[in-house]
Enzyme design. Structure first.
Site, PDB file in Angstrom:
ATOM      1  N   TRP A  96       0.885  -1.266  -0.034  1.00  0.00           N
ATOM      2  CA  TRP A  96       0.027   0.015   0.021  1.00  0.00           C
ATOM      3  C   TRP A  96       0.750   1.301  -0.059  1.00  0.00           C
ATOM      4  O   TRP A  96       0.400   2.195   0.594  1.00  0.00           O
ATOM      5  CB  TRP A  96      -0.953  -0.007   1.116  1.00  0.00           C
ATOM      6  CG  TRP A  96      -1.820  -1.207   1.411  1.00  0.00           C
ATOM      7  CD1 TRP A  96      -1.708  -2.225   2.306  1.00  0.00           C
ATOM      8  CD2 TRP A  96      -2.709  -1.721   0.305  1.00  0.00           C
ATOM      9  NE1 TRP A  96      -2.395  -3.352   2.170  1.00  0.00           N
ATOM     10  CE2 TRP A  96      -3.334  -3.013   1.031  1.00  0.00           C
ATOM     11  CE3 TRP A  96      -3.222  -1.377  -1.022  1.00  0.00           C
ATOM     12  CZ2 TRP A  96      -3.961  -3.773   0.304  1.00  0.00           C
ATOM     13  CZ3 TRP A  96      -4.343  -2.023  -1.382  1.00  0.00           C
ATOM     14  CH2 TRP A  96      -4.509  -3.327  -0.915  1.00  0.00           C
ATOM     15  N   GLU A 153      -3.432   6.103   6.533  1.00  0.00           N
ATOM     16  CA  GLU A 153      -2.459   6.565   7.750  1.00  0.00           C
ATOM     17  C   GLU A 153      -3.301   6.375   9.144  1.00  0.00           C
ATOM     18  O   GLU A 153      -3.726   7.363   9.955  1.00  0.00           O
ATOM     19  CB  GLU A 153      -2.113   8.114   7.476  1.00  0.00           C
ATOM     20  CG  GLU A 153      -1.253   8.164   6.292  1.00  0.00           C
ATOM     21  CD  GLU A 153      -0.723   9.560   6.251  1.00  0.00           C
ATOM     22  OE1 GLU A 153      -0.702  10.376   7.184  1.00  0.00           O
ATOM     23  OE2 GLU A 153      -0.349  10.044   4.975  1.00  0.00           O
TER      24      GLU A 153
END
Length: 383
Positions: free
Chosen positions: A157, A363
């Site tokens: 990712w 995040e």
């Protein structure tokens, strides 16, 4: 256009430059390039040349010496025009954070100028196929080899994976858990480093997201950032600031969707009058605008804490949580305002809705943000 309360003539000049770049180089081609999956590397080179790629870092190393309150508003404007660019700048800033905050003076002098204003583009490598939210369980390993390190493992990712010039990489140098992790600055062309085919994503098709494979990648010891075993603390510090970046990106996407909805509601007539005259539509648009303004206020409040040197981890998590949920809600409502038009690729709100979804994930998922907030409020869980 959002009316901003900017603190100085320098800030106003910076925003004039930013908006000129957006209107000339980003907005006109955003929809077509996203549809084609084109990564706008030339735009990042232009932003670097204009001094917009290193805003929150010291001027002595090529940065802009700007606080997060200003920097995040720049991210918001970029993201309203094209999320691939706004999020890309946020990721680049995240990739520079470890070196700027934990590197030695010699490391900063050697590497930061090119990273902040020399046209380089960075990426941040924490997640792995088996460690996403549980980042402390990462398996990529760095083993001492003479006067350097050899990195082996897989990262997943990774925004800018395969196109970045440098990667900030978290790897295990010791035992299990957070204390066994160290941070490294890895060149993008390092032998043994390769990228898989980019992921096929729901949105942000112009931003490459790919697995990175480290097959005995050698890194000199002077590219280890911070002390050995300090890497997880480095990562968490970067993520606190990065979450504010994602919050600002989310508000930009939501603002773009609100603008489209307002314009459509004012121009679309049904039953002999604009649909904006109907109370149900007016209330929906009012709720959308309120979410956008609340999100902006929340991320700016957290940014002011950061700029003042005060703790802001809880507020950053709150901003990331609220702003990304607001973006998902506002973009979904914008599609509803446009009706059948909103569901087609001829209008931007369907792209904005697809892009908003990823912001609730990257995040730190919004479920993780709730854990961070609760821990700050109540302390760690008891067992």
């Amino acid at each position: 256009m959002v009316e901003r309360q900017l603190p100085s003539e320098e800030a106003r000049a910076l925003f004039a430059l930013l908006r000129d770049v957006i209107e000339r180089e980003i907005r006109p081609t955003a929809a077509a390039e996203e549809d084609a999956g084109h990564f706008p590397r030339e735009v990042f080179a232009l932003l670097s040349e204009a001094g917009l790629l290193g805003l929150p870092y010291p001027a002595e190393y090529g940065g802009g010496d700007q606080g997060y309150e200003l920097y995040l508003q720049v991210l918001e404007e970029l993201s309203a025009a094209r999320l691939t660019v706004g999020l890309g700048v946020s990721v680049h800033t995240l990739a520079c954070h470890a070196l700027a905050g934990f590197g030695t003076k010699e490391q900063r002098a050697e590497h930061l100028p090119a990273m902040l204003g020399g046209g380089l583009l960075g990426a941040y490598c924490l997640s792995e196929p088996t460690s996403g939210s549980d980042a402390a369980s990462l398996r990529t390993r760095a083993v001492r080899d003479g006067d350097g390190w050899e990195l082996t493992g897989t990262k997943s990712w990774i925004t800018h994976g395969g196109v970045a010039d440098f990667y900030t990489v978290l790897a295990r140098t010791g035992g299990d858990g957070a204390r066994g992790i160290s941070a490294f600055l890895v060149p993008g062309d390092a032998p043994g480093l390769s990228a898989a085919v980019p992921e096929r994503k729901m949105g942000m098709k112009g931003s490459p997201t790919a697995q990175l494979n480290f097959d005995g990648v050698r890194v000199a010891d002077d590219r280890r950032i911070g002390d050995e075993g300090q890497g997880f603390a480095v990562a968490l510090s970067a993520l606190d600031s990065g979450r504010l970046g994602i919050a600002a990106c989310a508000v930009g996407v939501a603002q773009a969707a609100l603008d489209e909805a307002l314009a459509h509601a004012a121009g679309r007539e049904q039953f002999g009058r604009p649909i904006a005259d109907f109370q149900g539509m007016r209330f929906l648009l009012a709720d959308m605008a309120t979410r956008v303004e609340a999100g902006r206020a929340l991320y700016l409040s957290a940014a002011r804490l950061r700029d003042a040197g005060r703790p802001f981890a809880k507020e950053a998590a709150m901003a990331k949580l609220f702003c990304t949920d607001a973006a998902m809600s506002v973009t979904t409502d914008a599609v509803q305002v446009l009706g059948g038009y909103g569901y087609t690729a001829d209008f931007p709100v369907e792209r904005l809705m697809r892009e908003a979804k990823v912001l609730q994930i990257v995040e730190g998922t919004n479920q993780i943000q709730r854990m961070v907030i609760a821990r700050q409020l109540l302390g760690p869980e008891t067992r």
